[in-house]
Design a protein around this motif. Structure first.
Motif, mmCIF file in Angstrom:
data_model
loop_
_atom_site.group_PDB
_atom_site.id
_atom_site.type_symbol
_atom_site.label_atom_id
_atom_site.label_comp_id
_atom_site.label_asym_id
_atom_site.label_seq_id
_atom_site.Cartn_x
_atom_site.Cartn_y
_atom_site.Cartn_z
ATOM 1 N N VAL A 172 -7.422 20.357 3.521
ATOM 2 C CA VAL A 172 -8.249 21.186 2.637
ATOM 3 C C VAL A 172 -9.723 21.114 3.036
ATOM 4 O O VAL A 172 -10.171 20.108 3.572
ATOM 5 N N HIS A 173 -10.439 22.206 2.762
ATOM 6 C CA HIS A 173 -11.882 22.237 2.966
ATOM 7 C C HIS A 173 -12.513 23.127 1.905
ATOM 8 O O HIS A 173 -11.835 23.959 1.297
ATOM 9 N N THR A 174 -13.814 22.921 1.681
ATOM 10 C CA THR A 174 -14.525 23.773 0.727
ATOM 11 C C THR A 174 -14.817 25.118 1.372
ATOM 12 O O THR A 174 -14.840 25.256 2.593
ATOM 13 N N VAL A 175 -15.036 26.119 0.517
ATOM 14 C CA VAL A 175 -15.376 27.468 0.967
ATOM 15 C C VAL A 175 -16.738 27.814 0.379
ATOM 16 O O VAL A 175 -16.933 27.696 -0.832
ATOM 17 N N GLY A 176 -17.676 28.210 1.212
ATOM 18 C CA GLY A 176 -19.020 28.535 0.735
ATOM 19 C C GLY A 176 -19.799 27.278 0.391
ATOM 20 O O GLY A 176 -19.499 26.183 0.876
ATOM 21 N N ASN A 177 -20.795 27.431 -0.475
ATOM 22 C CA ASN A 177 -21.626 26.299 -0.887
ATOM 23 C C ASN A 177 -20.992 25.576 -2.068
ATOM 24 O O ASN A 177 -20.427 26.209 -2.951
ATOM 25 N N GLY A 178 -21.108 24.272 -2.105
ATOM 26 C CA GLY A 178 -20.590 23.498 -3.221
ATOM 27 C C GLY A 178 -19.087 23.308 -3.168
ATOM 28 O O GLY A 178 -18.456 23.439 -2.114
ATOM 29 N N ASP A 193 -11.362 13.614 5.571
ATOM 30 C CA ASP A 193 -10.887 13.746 6.942
ATOM 31 C C ASP A 193 -12.065 14.164 7.814
ATOM 32 O O ASP A 193 -12.292 15.351 8.041
ATOM 33 N N GLY A 194 -12.833 13.181 8.263
ATOM 34 C CA GLY A 194 -14.002 13.468 9.081
ATOM 35 C C GLY A 194 -15.006 14.295 8.317
ATOM 36 O O GLY A 194 -15.089 14.240 7.101
ATOM 37 N N SER A 195 -15.774 15.094 9.020
ATOM 38 C CA SER A 195 -16.773 15.936 8.365
ATOM 39 C C SER A 195 -16.208 17.300 8.005
ATOM 40 O O SER A 195 -16.887 18.101 7.373
ATOM 41 N N ARG A 196 -14.970 17.565 8.374
ATOM 42 C CA ARG A 196 -14.396 18.898 8.170
ATOM 43 C C ARG A 196 -13.650 19.071 6.865
ATOM 44 O O ARG A 196 -13.338 20.180 6.492
ATOM 45 N N SER A 248 -14.589 30.339 5.820
ATOM 46 C CA SER A 248 -15.283 29.473 6.764
ATOM 47 C C SER A 248 -15.087 28.029 6.333
ATOM 48 O O SER A 248 -15.110 27.720 5.146
ATOM 49 N N ALA A 249 -14.856 27.142 7.291
ATOM 50 C CA ALA A 249 -14.585 25.742 6.983
ATOM 51 C C ALA A 249 -15.863 25.006 6.628
ATOM 52 O O ALA A 249 -16.935 25.294 7.118
ATOM 53 N N GLY A 250 -15.735 24.043 5.748
ATOM 54 C CA GLY A 250 -16.829 23.164 5.378
ATOM 55 C C GLY A 250 -16.244 21.805 5.070
ATOM 56 O O GLY A 250 -15.052 21.601 5.156
ATOM 57 N N GLY A 251 -17.056 20.875 4.663
ATOM 58 C CA GLY A 251 -16.567 19.547 4.324
ATOM 59 C C GLY A 251 -15.928 19.521 2.952
ATOM 60 O O GLY A 251 -16.043 20.445 2.175
ATOM 61 N N PHE A 252 -15.277 18.423 2.629
ATOM 62 C CA PHE A 252 -14.704 18.193 1.303
ATOM 63 C C PHE A 252 -15.181 16.823 0.850
ATOM 64 O O PHE A 252 -14.477 15.838 0.963
ATOM 65 N N PRO A 253 -16.423 16.734 0.360
ATOM 66 C CA PRO A 253 -16.976 15.445 -0.022
ATOM 67 C C PRO A 253 -16.323 14.898 -1.291
ATOM 68 O O PRO A 253 -15.704 15.634 -2.060
ATOM 69 N N ALA A 254 -16.490 13.592 -1.524
ATOM 70 C CA ALA A 254 -15.894 12.935 -2.679
ATOM 71 C C ALA A 254 -16.343 13.575 -3.987
ATOM 72 O O ALA A 254 -15.568 13.610 -4.947
ATOM 73 N N HIS A 255 -17.569 14.114 -4.059
ATOM 74 C CA HIS A 255 -18.010 14.732 -5.316
ATOM 75 C C HIS A 255 -17.265 16.041 -5.618
ATOM 76 O O HIS A 255 -17.444 16.619 -6.683
ATOM 77 N N CYS A 256 -16.414 16.489 -4.719
ATOM 78 C CA CYS A 256 -15.582 17.672 -4.974
ATOM 79 C C CYS A 256 -14.306 17.309 -5.729
ATOM 80 O O CYS A 256 -13.485 18.185 -6.020
ATOM 81 N N ALA A 257 -14.142 16.034 -6.041
ATOM 82 C CA ALA A 257 -12.982 15.635 -6.846
ATOM 83 C C ALA A 257 -12.997 16.441 -8.135
ATOM 84 O O ALA A 257 -14.055 16.725 -8.701
ATOM 85 N N GLY A 258 -11.815 16.838 -8.589
ATOM 86 C CA GLY A 258 -11.697 17.638 -9.799
ATOM 87 C C GLY A 258 -10.387 18.394 -9.791
ATOM 88 O O GLY A 258 -9.518 18.169 -8.950
ATOM 89 N N THR A 259 -10.242 19.316 -10.729
ATOM 90 C CA THR A 259 -9.021 20.116 -10.857
ATOM 91 C C THR A 259 -9.297 21.529 -10.368
ATOM 92 O O THR A 259 -10.351 22.105 -10.653
ATOM 93 N N TYR A 260 -8.322 22.086 -9.637
ATOM 94 C CA TYR A 260 -8.433 23.415 -9.050
ATOM 95 C C TYR A 260 -7.245 24.279 -9.469
ATOM 96 O O TYR A 260 -6.102 23.806 -9.481
ATOM 97 N N LEU A 261 -7.514 25.529 -9.819
ATOM 98 C CA LEU A 261 -6.493 26.525 -10.097
ATOM 99 C C LEU A 261 -6.138 27.177 -8.770
ATOM 100 O O LEU A 261 -6.994 27.792 -8.122
ATOM 101 N N MET A 262 -4.881 27.027 -8.355
ATOM 102 C CA MET A 262 -4.451 27.467 -7.033
ATOM 103 C C MET A 262 -3.692 28.794 -7.115
ATOM 104 O O MET A 262 -2.850 28.984 -7.997
ATOM 105 N N ALA A 263 -3.972 29.685 -6.175
ATOM 106 C CA ALA A 263 -3.251 30.951 -6.034
ATOM 107 C C ALA A 263 -2.141 30.728 -5.010
ATOM 108 O O ALA A 263 -2.421 30.392 -3.864
ATOM 109 N N GLU A 264 -0.892 30.935 -5.436
ATOM 110 C CA GLU A 264 0.256 30.671 -4.570
ATOM 111 C C GLU A 264 1.014 31.943 -4.224
ATOM 112 O O GLU A 264 0.975 32.919 -4.969
ATOM 113 N N ASP A 265 1.748 31.907 -3.109
ATOM 114 C CA ASP A 265 2.612 33.024 -2.722
ATOM 115 C C ASP A 265 3.651 33.287 -3.805
ATOM 116 O O ASP A 265 4.018 32.407 -4.553
#
Length: 155
Positions: free
Chosen positions: A106-112, A76-79, A22-39
Motif C-alpha cells: 500500500v501507498h498514499t495517494v496525493g498529499n497526506g 516498507d522503505g520510503s515507498r 502516483s506512489a508516495g510513502g505510507f508513514p506511521a501517522h497514516c494509521a487509521g481506518t479506510y473505506l475500501m472500494a472493491e471489485d
C-alpha cells in the motif's frame, strides 16, 4: 468445483478496484481506518493500527462464510507499507475449511493520508499448509489485484 467458486468469490470480496495513482510513502501517522472500494460492488473496512496491527472486514463475509481478517503491517522503505491479514473460511456445516491469506502492498495517494492505493495477493491454505509460511501453499495465489481506499475521518 464448488470450493473453487467459493475461493473466487472470497478473492473478489477481498480484492479492490484498480486505479491509476502516483506512489508516495505510507508513514506511521497514516494509521487509521479506510473505506475500501472493491471489485464486484463489495465494500470493506481496513484498519491499520499504529502498533502494526491490521484488521479488515468485508461486506461479502456472510455470503462467502469467512471471518473478519486480522494481521499486521509495517513500513516498507520510503515507498509505502506492506501487510498481511488472515481469514478463516468455513464449510456449510460451520467446520473450518481453510485459512486464507491476503498480502498487501500500500501507498498514499496525493498529499497526506486521506487516500491510499496498492496491490494484493490472495492465497488459500488447506490442511497441512501453513498460512504463516507462503512457501507451503502448493497451489500459489488464487487472485491478485489492485485497490483504492479513503480514510475515515470525523466531520
Amino acid at each position: 468445483m464448488k470450493t473453487r467458486i467459493a475461493y473466487a468469490l472470497l478473492a473478489a470480496g477481498l480484492l479492490a478496484g484498480s486505479s491509476s495513482v502516483s506512489a508516495g510513502g505510507f508513514p506511521a501517522h497514516c494509521a487509521g481506518t479506510y473505506l475500501m472500494a472493491e471489485d464486484g460492488g463489495a465494500t470493506s473496512l481496513w484498519t491499520f493500527e499504529a502498533d502494526g496491527a491490521f484488521f479488515a472486514t468485508s461486506s461479502l463475509q456472510p455470503l462467502l462464510n469467512f471471518s473478519d481478517q486480522q494481521g499486521s503491517w509495517e513500513q516498507d522503505g520510503s515507498r509505502g507499507a506492506r501487510g498481511v491479514v488472515l481469514a478463516l473460511v468455513f464449510n456449510e456445516d460451520s467446520s473450518l475449511h481453510d485459512v486464507s491469506r491476503v498480502d498487501v502492498s500500500v501507498h498514499t495517494v496525493g498529499n497526506g493520508c486521506d487516500a491510499i492505493a496498492g496491490s494484493l495477493e490472495v492465497r488459500s491454505f488447506e490442511e497441512g499448509e501453513d498460512p504463516l509460511d507462503p512457501s507451503t501453499d502448493d497451489e500459489g495465489p488464487i487472485a491478485t489485484d489492485t485497490f483504492t481506499g479513503r480514510r475515515v475521518r470525523p466531520m
